[in-house]
Scaffold this active site. Structure first.
Site, PDB file in Angstrom:
ATOM      1  N   LYS A   1      -9.815 -49.000  28.749  1.00 41.45           N
ATOM      2  CA  LYS A   1      -9.999 -50.440  28.537  1.00 41.45           C
ATOM      3  C   LYS A   1     -11.353 -50.711  27.895  1.00 41.45           C
ATOM      4  O   LYS A   1     -11.493 -51.612  27.061  1.00 41.45           O
ATOM      5  CB  LYS A   1      -9.884 -51.187  29.869  1.00 41.45           C
TER       6      LYS A   1
ATOM      7  N   LYS B   1     -18.708 -59.788  30.729  1.00 42.61           N
ATOM      8  CA  LYS B   1     -18.535 -58.899  31.873  1.00 42.61           C
ATOM      9  C   LYS B   1     -18.013 -57.540  31.416  1.00 42.61           C
ATOM     10  O   LYS B   1     -18.528 -56.482  31.803  1.00 42.61           O
ATOM     11  CB  LYS B   1     -17.570 -59.515  32.884  1.00 42.61           C
TER      12      LYS B   1
END
Length: 303
Positions: free
Chosen positions: A187, A255
């Protein structure tokens, strides 16, 4: 809160299972909805209980007041929460999921989190006779609604084989990429690639506008050649229109890029473009753009 799922799709045939879903945010709510539509017995938990009650009113199943109670008797537990700390809370806390799961059950984490927390929870699960799969997703809220997410997994192959057909209820691809942590690392690769691509698209659009071009016409042409991408097709026109009220938020991207940069410091990878784009997103936050879509990078260039 209730999200209307896309038109009914064909689900991969699976035996009905008892499953739990922890976290009913913009991603988790439709993902859990697809599990219910696919015929599974779904118990949901959300920190704000009213959201769980709304989900039950829309999709059936039941809600539980704690992760521990939600996961009791579940064959597979899915979670999609905010960050590492949230994940520890719903798994290892006093009322955490691991305390309620039966031996042999599988915990599937769809949170975008660190590879370290994935390895930590994999070890904690094994110590309790459980299985853990880290499984962050790509495709955003629309992918979740349409049941078309891409899921990147890390963990044990036998546990993965058990969860894959169930996770396909909201996915177009569910792939095992290695041991625990591999899904989170994949990811990160995804987010690094997207960050540079969106910045490049923003610069191209801003340049074309300064040059006096009809940028929707230009995107229509170059989108048929080597410059084509999902971002160009889906976010290029909305960038031209200065529409940034949908999709993946700047706060969430920061984030994620923070996770990428932290991991790069550990493994020695060099991410100069990613670090620069991260600071560009910080500029947008300073302008109050925390919840703008990530394609809002173009706003920095239109002064």
């Amino acid at each position: 809160m209730t999200t209307i799922l896309a038109a009914p799709r064909t689900y991969e045939p699976t035996a009905p299972l008892r499953v739990a879903f922890l976290g009913l945010g913009v991603m988790g709510q439709p993902m859990a909805g697809h599990l219910a539509r696919a015929g599974h017995q779904v118990t949901v938990y959300n920190r704000t209980a009213a959201r769980a009650d709304e989900w039950v009113a829309s999709y059936g199943g039941r809600s539980a007041p704690t992760p521990r109670e939600a996961t009791a008797g579940a064959d597979i537990v899915f979670a999609c929460v905010g960050n590492d700390a949230d994940l520890r809370s719903v798994t290892l806390g006093v009322d955490g999921a691991f305390g309620g799961m039966a031996a042999g059950a599988v915990f599937v984490d769809h949170t975008t989190a660190s590879a370290d927390i994935a390895r930590e929870l994999d070890a904690a699960a094994r110590a309790r006779g459980l299985h853990f799969i880290d499984a962050p997703v790509s495709g955003g809220n629309l992918g979740a609604i349409n049941g078309a997410l891409t899921v990147m997994c890390g963990g044990d192959a036998a546990a993965f084989d058990r969860i894959r057909p169930v996770a396909m209820s909201y996915s177009k691809a569910v792939t095992l990429l290695g041991p625990a942590g591999a899904g989170q690392l994949a990811k990160m690769v995804n987010q690094i690639a997207i960050a540079g691509l969106v910045q490049g698209l923003a610069e191209a659009i801003a340049f074309g506008e300064k040059a006096g071009l009809d940028m929707k016409a230009v995107l229509g042409v170059i989108g048929k050649g080597a410059a084509q991408s999902w971002q160009m097709d889906n976010r290029g026109p909305t960038m031209v229109d200065a529409r940034f009220d949908f999709g993946f938020a700047v706060d969430w991207m920061r984030k994620d890029l923070g996770l990428c940069l932290d991991e790069a410091r550990r493994n020695g990878a060099r991410l100069p473009v990613t670090a620069l784009v991260d600071q560009f997103y910080a500029d947008l936050q300073a302008q109050g753009g925390n919840r703008w879509d990530t394609s809002s990078l173009v706003k920095r260039l239109r002064g």
